[in-house]
Scaffold this motif. Structure first.
Motif, PDB file in Angstrom:
ATOM      1  N   SER A  31      20.816  79.343  51.431  1.00  0.00           N
ATOM      2  CA  SER A  31      20.185  78.214  50.900  1.00  0.00           C
ATOM      3  C   SER A  31      21.142  77.923  48.972  1.00  0.00           C
ATOM      4  CB  SER A  31      19.090  77.804  51.045  1.00  0.00           C
ATOM      5  OG  SER A  31      19.038  76.655  49.749  1.00  0.00           O
ATOM      6  N   ILE A  32      20.670  79.694  48.644  1.00  0.00           N
ATOM      7  CA  ILE A  32      21.304  79.498  47.040  1.00  0.00           C
ATOM      8  C   ILE A  32      22.608  79.183  46.950  1.00  0.00           C
ATOM      9  CG2 ILE A  32      21.285  80.799  45.150  1.00  0.00           C
ATOM     10  CD1 ILE A  32      18.302  81.698  46.235  1.00  0.00           C
ATOM     11  N   HIS A  33      23.683  80.202  47.823  1.00  0.00           N
ATOM     12  CA  HIS A  33      24.832  80.612  48.411  1.00  0.00           C
ATOM     13  C   HIS A  33      25.248  79.082  47.885  1.00  0.00           C
ATOM     14  CE1 HIS A  33      29.155  80.688  49.195  1.00  0.00           C
ATOM     15  NE2 HIS A  33      28.867  81.814  48.658  1.00  0.00           N
ATOM     16  N   SER A  34      25.310  77.976  48.965  1.00  0.00           N
ATOM     17  CA  SER A  34      25.822  76.776  49.105  1.00  0.00           C
ATOM     18  C   SER A  34      25.309  75.878  48.271  1.00  0.00           C
ATOM     19  CB  SER A  34      25.161  76.076  50.254  1.00  0.00           C
ATOM     20  OG  SER A  34      23.727  75.989  49.931  1.00  0.00           O
ATOM     21  N   LYS A  35      24.581  76.231  47.195  1.00  0.00           N
ATOM     22  CA  LYS A  35      24.666  75.518  45.748  1.00  0.00           C
ATOM     23  C   LYS A  35      25.190  75.903  44.515  1.00  0.00           C
ATOM     24  CE  LYS A  35      19.625  74.199  46.837  1.00  0.00           C
ATOM     25  NZ  LYS A  35      19.822  74.647  48.522  1.00  0.00           N
ATOM     26  N   LEU A  36      25.671  76.704  44.350  1.00  0.00           N
ATOM     27  CA  LEU A  36      26.557  77.768  42.971  1.00  0.00           C
ATOM     28  C   LEU A  36      27.644  77.039  43.492  1.00  0.00           C
ATOM     29  CD1 LEU A  36      25.721  81.087  43.579  1.00  0.00           C
ATOM     30  CD2 LEU A  36      25.142  79.513  41.857  1.00  0.00           C
ATOM     31  N   PHE A  37      28.504  77.081  42.346  1.00  0.00           N
ATOM     32  CA  PHE A  37      29.895  76.740  41.393  1.00  0.00           C
ATOM     33  C   PHE A  37      30.580  77.454  41.865  1.00  0.00           C
ATOM     34  CE2 PHE A  37      27.477  73.663  39.054  1.00  0.00           C
ATOM     35  CZ  PHE A  37      28.379  72.030  39.174  1.00  0.00           C
ATOM     36  N   ASN A  38      31.941  77.307  42.739  1.00  0.00           N
ATOM     37  CA  ASN A  38      32.517  78.496  42.667  1.00  0.00           C
ATOM     38  C   ASN A  38      33.548  79.047  41.533  1.00  0.00           C
ATOM     39  OD1 ASN A  38      34.293  80.547  44.253  1.00  0.00           O
ATOM     40  ND2 ASN A  38      36.406  79.082  44.650  1.00  0.00           N
ATOM     41  N   ALA A  39      32.325  80.194  40.616  1.00  0.00           N
ATOM     42  CA  ALA A  39      33.218  80.790  39.523  1.00  0.00           C
ATOM     43  C   ALA A  39      32.077  82.003  39.186  1.00  0.00           C
ATOM     44  CB  ALA A  39      32.495  79.895  37.840  1.00  0.00           C
ATOM     45  N   LYS A  40      31.675  82.330  38.155  1.00  0.00           N
ATOM     46  CA  LYS A  40      31.734  84.155  37.670  1.00  0.00           C
ATOM     47  C   LYS A  40      29.935  83.348  37.455  1.00  0.00           C
ATOM     48  CE  LYS A  40      34.904  87.526  36.755  1.00  0.00           C
ATOM     49  NZ  LYS A  40      34.831  88.179  35.079  1.00  0.00           N
ATOM     50  N   HIS A  41      28.700  83.999  37.620  1.00  0.00           N
ATOM     51  CA  HIS A  41      27.745  83.796  36.964  1.00  0.00           C
ATOM     52  C   HIS A  41      26.994  85.012  36.508  1.00  0.00           C
ATOM     53  CE1 HIS A  41      28.161  80.855  39.635  1.00  0.00           C
ATOM     54  NE2 HIS A  41      26.823  79.850  39.751  1.00  0.00           N
ATOM     55  N   ARG A  42      26.363  84.855  36.093  1.00  0.00           N
ATOM     56  CA  ARG A  42      25.339  86.345  35.701  1.00  0.00           C
ATOM     57  C   ARG A  42      23.731  86.145  36.091  1.00  0.00           C
ATOM     58  NH1 ARG A  42      26.493  88.116  29.627  1.00  0.00           N
ATOM     59  NH2 ARG A  42      28.352  86.844  30.595  1.00  0.00           N
ATOM     60  N   HIS A  43      23.431  87.592  36.311  1.00  0.00           N
ATOM     61  CA  HIS A  43      22.404  87.404  36.945  1.00  0.00           C
ATOM     62  C   HIS A  43      21.236  87.710  36.075  1.00  0.00           C
ATOM     63  CE1 HIS A  43      18.621  90.575  38.971  1.00  0.00           C
ATOM     64  NE2 HIS A  43      18.641  88.977  38.937  1.00  0.00           N
ATOM     65  N   VAL A  44      20.161  86.692  35.359  1.00  0.00           N
ATOM     66  CA  VAL A  44      19.504  87.146  33.422  1.00  0.00           C
ATOM     67  C   VAL A  44      17.500  86.955  34.854  1.00  0.00           C
ATOM     68  CG1 VAL A  44      18.361  85.940  31.893  1.00  0.00           C
ATOM     69  CG2 VAL A  44      20.914  85.174  32.992  1.00  0.00           C
ATOM     70  N   VAL A  45      16.971  88.447  33.851  1.00  0.00           N
ATOM     71  CA  VAL A  45      15.815  88.568  34.085  1.00  0.00           C
ATOM     72  C   VAL A  45      14.801  88.512  32.925  1.00  0.00           C
ATOM     73  CG1 VAL A  45      14.356  89.858  34.755  1.00  0.00           C
ATOM     74  CG2 VAL A  45      16.213  90.286  35.770  1.00  0.00           C
ATOM     75  N   PHE A  46      13.677  87.767  32.532  1.00  0.00           N
ATOM     76  CA  PHE A  46      13.276  87.067  31.825  1.00  0.00           C
ATOM     77  C   PHE A  46      11.574  88.144  31.619  1.00  0.00           C
ATOM     78  CE2 PHE A  46      15.953  83.843  31.384  1.00  0.00           C
ATOM     79  CZ  PHE A  46      16.193  83.207  30.587  1.00  0.00           C
ATOM     80  N   THR A  47      11.661  88.600  30.722  1.00  0.00           N
ATOM     81  CA  THR A  47      10.350  89.675  31.619  1.00  0.00           C
ATOM     82  C   THR A  47       8.909  88.957  30.846  1.00  0.00           C
ATOM     83  OG1 THR A  47      11.141  91.272  30.137  1.00  0.00           O
ATOM     84  CG2 THR A  47      11.549  91.189  32.543  1.00  0.00           C
ATOM     85  N   LEU A  48       7.718  89.962  30.236  1.00  0.00           N
ATOM     86  CA  LEU A  48       7.032  89.731  30.186  1.00  0.00           C
ATOM     87  C   LEU A  48       6.454  90.521  29.024  1.00  0.00           C
ATOM     88  CD1 LEU A  48       5.071  87.000  31.659  1.00  0.00           C
ATOM     89  CD2 LEU A  48       6.182  86.273  29.735  1.00  0.00           C
ATOM     90  N   PRO A  49       4.927  91.442  28.255  1.00  0.00           N
ATOM     91  CA  PRO A  49       5.021  92.521  27.678  1.00  0.00           C
ATOM     92  C   PRO A  49       3.691  92.380  28.763  1.00  0.00           C
ATOM     93  CG  PRO A  49       5.020  91.384  25.743  1.00  0.00           C
ATOM     94  CD  PRO A  49       5.555  90.344  27.153  1.00  0.00           C
ATOM     95  N   GLU A  50       3.071  93.671  29.118  1.00  0.00           N
ATOM     96  CA  GLU A  50       2.426  93.867  29.380  1.00  0.00           C
ATOM     97  C   GLU A  50       1.242  93.703  29.373  1.00  0.00           C
ATOM     98  OE1 GLU A  50       0.072  97.841  31.806  1.00  0.00           O
ATOM     99  OE2 GLU A  50       2.463  98.274  30.911  1.00  0.00           O
TER     100      GLU A  50
END
Length: 184
Positions: A31-50
């Protein structure tokens, strides 16, 4: 007592089951693959302090703020950096509530297009400012939480964060190592 055996498979339909969960992950990936543009992407992670995790554990409705703050972080950075191009970012966000150690650790995983859309045209972006993303993420999530938790205790905690996290909250967004969308 006929000594015949008939196996009838049943599925529990839960993503926590090793069999059903794998099917769930495959379907989600497609499902996600079908929505992506045919270009480079990056994996971003947003985290919180404990110190903030307890607020989310005790009030799960606050989890929606993670989506709001992370998307606003990206949109505001694009707006400031590429205002003249009127560049719109493209991304897909997913909430994870547990870390690798199976501890409660709410964070956002985002697949972010290495670029944006301007006047129906793709514009490549190679540089993302970690410093800017971290500080924006921290400010946006703390402001949203302050609106939901308007106590003196939270205000003091918020001030403590600004003193202790001068570089902002952790945001991980390296260049993509994958050569294709399928690899991502």
């Amino acid at each position: 007592k006929c000594h015949e055996e008939k196996v009838v498979p049943h599925t529990c339909k839960t993503r926590f089951c090793s069999s059903c969960g794998n099917k769930y992950n495959e379907d989600r990936s497609i499902s996600i693959h079908s929505k992506l543009f045919n270009a480079k992407h990056r994996h971003v992670v947003f985290t919180l302090p404990e110190e903030l995790r307890g607020y989310f554990r005790n009030n799960r409705k606050l989890l929606k703020l993670l989506f709001v703050a992370s998307s606003s972080t990206i949109k505001s950075w694009f707006n400031d950096k590429y205002r003249k191009l009127n560049l719109t970012p493209a991304f897909i966000s997913v909430l994870h509530t547990f870390g690798r150690a199976l501890n409660f650790n709410p964070h956002i995983h985002m697949i972010l297009l290495d670029g944006g859309i301007s006047k129906n045209k793709f514009v490549k972006v190679d540089f993302f400012s970690y410093a800017s993303l971290r500080k924006r993420w921290m400010k946006l999530i703390l402001d949203l939480l302050q609106n939901e938790i308007p106590t003196d205790e939270f205000r003091r905690l918020k001030n403590k964060f600004y003193s202790n996290y001068k570089d902002g909250f952790y945001v991980y967004a390296p260049k993509c190592k994958f050569k294709s969308i399928k690899g991502l």
